[in-house]
Design an enzyme around this catalytic site. Structure first.
Site, PDB file in Angstrom:
ATOM      1  CG  HIS A 290      -2.072   0.677   1.294  1.00 24.43           C
ATOM      2  ND1 HIS A 290      -2.431   1.674   0.199  1.00 24.43           N
ATOM      3  CD2 HIS A 290      -2.794   1.158   2.316  1.00 24.43           C
ATOM      4  CE1 HIS A 290      -3.538   2.449   0.552  1.00 24.43           C
ATOM      5  NE2 HIS A 290      -3.631   2.179   2.101  1.00 24.43           N
ATOM      6  CG  HIS A 329      -4.378   0.412  -8.296  1.00 21.23           C
ATOM      7  ND1 HIS A 329      -5.639   0.125  -7.754  1.00 21.23           N
ATOM      8  CD2 HIS A 329      -4.066   1.245  -7.336  1.00 21.23           C
ATOM      9  CE1 HIS A 329      -5.834   1.207  -6.897  1.00 21.23           C
ATOM     10  NE2 HIS A 329      -4.876   1.860  -6.512  1.00 21.23           N
ATOM     11  CG  ASP A 383       2.788   4.610  -3.752  1.00 17.40           C
ATOM     12  OD1 ASP A 383       2.607   5.778  -3.461  1.00 17.40           O
ATOM     13  OD2 ASP A 383       2.144   3.533  -3.260  1.00 17.40           O
TER      14      ASP A 383
END
Ligand SMILES: CC(=O)SCCNC(=O)CCNC(=O)[C@H](O)C(C)(C)COP(=O)(O)OP(=O)(O)OC[C@H]1O[C@@H](n2cnc3c(N)ncnc32)[C@H](O)[C@@H]1OP(=O)(O)O
Ligand SMILES: O=C([O-])CC(=O)C(=O)O
Length: 447
Positions: A290, A329, A383
């Site tokens: 995460h 994802h 990210d």
């Protein structure tokens, strides 16, 4: 009519009346009985229908949960694809793109500021300029670090993970400034929004060099500007860096039922306090699947100094089926809409930021993206390019995920408000797969 005939006439009239009355009476009684028995029938019919409906509903529910268990199993677990509740805060919607309270993330990143977006997420609508000004004033006040918190921060060693320090900040503030009727959830949310950045910078500088920073920079400094000045220990901040950080905060602010937000909702669904919800969320965000992925991306990027080294890293990762952090994802299987936005800033910094900008870092990142997309069909998530963006803003790698906290506090808070407004304990059911009907073995007979 004669007297006798008259008497007979009256007598027969009376008996006719009596007969008619008793007939009507009887008829009425029969009617009432009929109505009563009809009611009983209707009641019985409704009752059976109701229980029949109940039965059907229960069977449907059971079928649905069985289907859901099967769906979960098929999707490989992790509640993938399972709708776990309603929310009016954001859509990570397939086909609808990402939007916060109905506003497209692309428009917000282009035209808004993080404070504007934070207000939108927390209070449901974009602020007027007066509301925004007041909101920023509240955030600036909320930056002040209580002396007890400074004491605690000074005792946290340099080698802990900064996410553990952030978790402690939330937990400790819950001790000294608990949520009460007066210090309500809205005040606590703004307090945390204001204090996370300065607390992180205070700990970082004290732990690394014994410097005690002053948390206030300028009275009108935004969260991004305050953070950059505090991290660089500078009175000024490069506008490109501030803008890049600001946009990253907008992109990280909210993402419906992601793991950390869902964890916060589970916690407050037990009627636990606000700080417990946020502390849970920080712990959940920490993992590299995460929020911790932005740091994990930088850890491999910093060891790659050429396209050849990037190829060697990818070949080895593909061969050993290693997870490549910053890609893939749970919801976006064809690309994260936030990635293209943050990628622009990574590129801009590589070209325009004289001190921290690194052309090669951007080129290597783009090369990795191309190969992972083409060869593995995995797309970069937020990210991936956040890593090279933060690095080129001069942010230490271990502070990447704490900066995510500084932003996501808005989404977590809004979800806590929403959960509490229509609370129901979150407690799903498991599909039992363990042993059954075992005979108890007394302690003395156990092998
Ligand atoms: C802000 C955020 O939190 S964004 C997410 C940040 N996390 C990361 O970047 C960590 C790397 N990525 C991942 O681990 C995953 O893609 C997750 C956790 C984000 C999503 O997980 P899931 O939805 O369960 O993945 P998904 O079902 O698409 O995976 C399918 C397959 O692709 C593989 N896969 C998924 N992501 C990656 C990746 N980054 N690198 C290599 N393989 C991957 C899985 O291992 C799985 O392989 P298998 O079928 O052989 O078991
Ligand atoms: O939605 C998710 O699963 C993870 C994510 O991208 C986020 O929290 O921003």
């Amino acid at each position: 009519m004669k007297g006798l005939e008259m008497t007979q006439f009256i007598t027969s009239l009376t008996s006719l009346y009596t007969f008619s009355f008793s007939f009507q009476q009887r008829h009425r009684e029969i009617n009432i009985k009929a109505i009563k028995s009809d009611n009983v029938k209707i009641f019985q019919r409704n009752y059976y229908k109701k229980s029949e409906n109940q039965l059907i509903t229960n069977l449907k529910k059971r079928k649905k949960s069985k289907q859901m268990a099967e769906k979960t199993k098929k999707s490989g677990g992790g509640l993938a694809g399972i709708v776990a509740g309603d929310s009016a805060i954001s859509t990570v919607g397939i086909g609808m793109g990402l939007n916060y309270r109905g506003y497209d993330i692309v428009d917000l990143a282009k035209n808004s500021t993080f404070e504007d977006v934070a207000y939108l997420i927390l209070f449901g609508k974009l602020p007027t300029s007066k509301q925004l000004e007041e909101f920023l004033d509240q955030i600036v006040k909320a930056r002040s670090l209580p002396s007890q918190l400074k004491d605690i921060l000074e005792r946290i060693p340099v080698d802990v993970h900064p996410m553990d320090m952030m978790r402690t900040v939330s937990s400790f503030l819950g001790l000294i400034e608990p949520e009460t009727k007066e210090n309500d959830q809205y005040k606590v949310a703004i307090r945390l929004l204001g204090i996370f950045g300065p607390a992180m910078a205070y700990w970082y500088h004290f732990a690394h060099s014994g410097v005690r920073i002053t948390e206030q920079t300028g009275p009108k400094d935004t969260i991004a500007c305050n953070l950059v000045k505090l991290l660089h220990l500078s009175q000024t901040a490069d506008p490109i860096i501030v803008k890049a950080v600001d946009v990253s905060l907008i992109l990280y602010a909210e993402h419906d039922f992601n793991a950390s937000t869902f964890a916060a909702r589970v916690t407050v669904s037990t009627l636990a306090d606000f700080y417990s919800g946020i502390t849970t969320a920080i712990g959940t965000l920490r993992g590299p699947l995460h929020g911790g992925a932005n740091e994990a991306v930088m850890q491999y990027l910093q060891n790659i100094h050429s396209i050849e080294e990037a190829n060697a890293f990818l070949n080895e990762s593909f061969k050993s089926k290693k997870l490549i952090m910053g890609f893939g994802h749970r919801v976006y299987k064809n690309g994260d809409p936030r990635s293209d936005i943050i990628k622009e800033y990574s590129k801009l910094l590589s070209e325009k930021q004289p001190k921290y900008g690194k052309k090669l870092l951007y080129q290597v990142s783009e090369h990795i993206e191309t190969r992972v997309v083409n060869e593995k069909k995995k797309f970069p998530n937020l990210d991936f390019y956040s890593a090279s963006t933060y690095h080129q803003c001069g942010v230490p790698t271990e502070l990447f995920t704490p900066i995510f906290v500084m932003s996501r506090i808005t989404g977590w808070a809004a979800h806590i408000f929403e959960q509490r407004a229509n609370n129901k304990l979150i407690r799903p059911t498991s599909n039992y797969t363990g042993p059954q009907k075992l005979s108890f073995v007394p302690l003395s007979q156990r092998l």
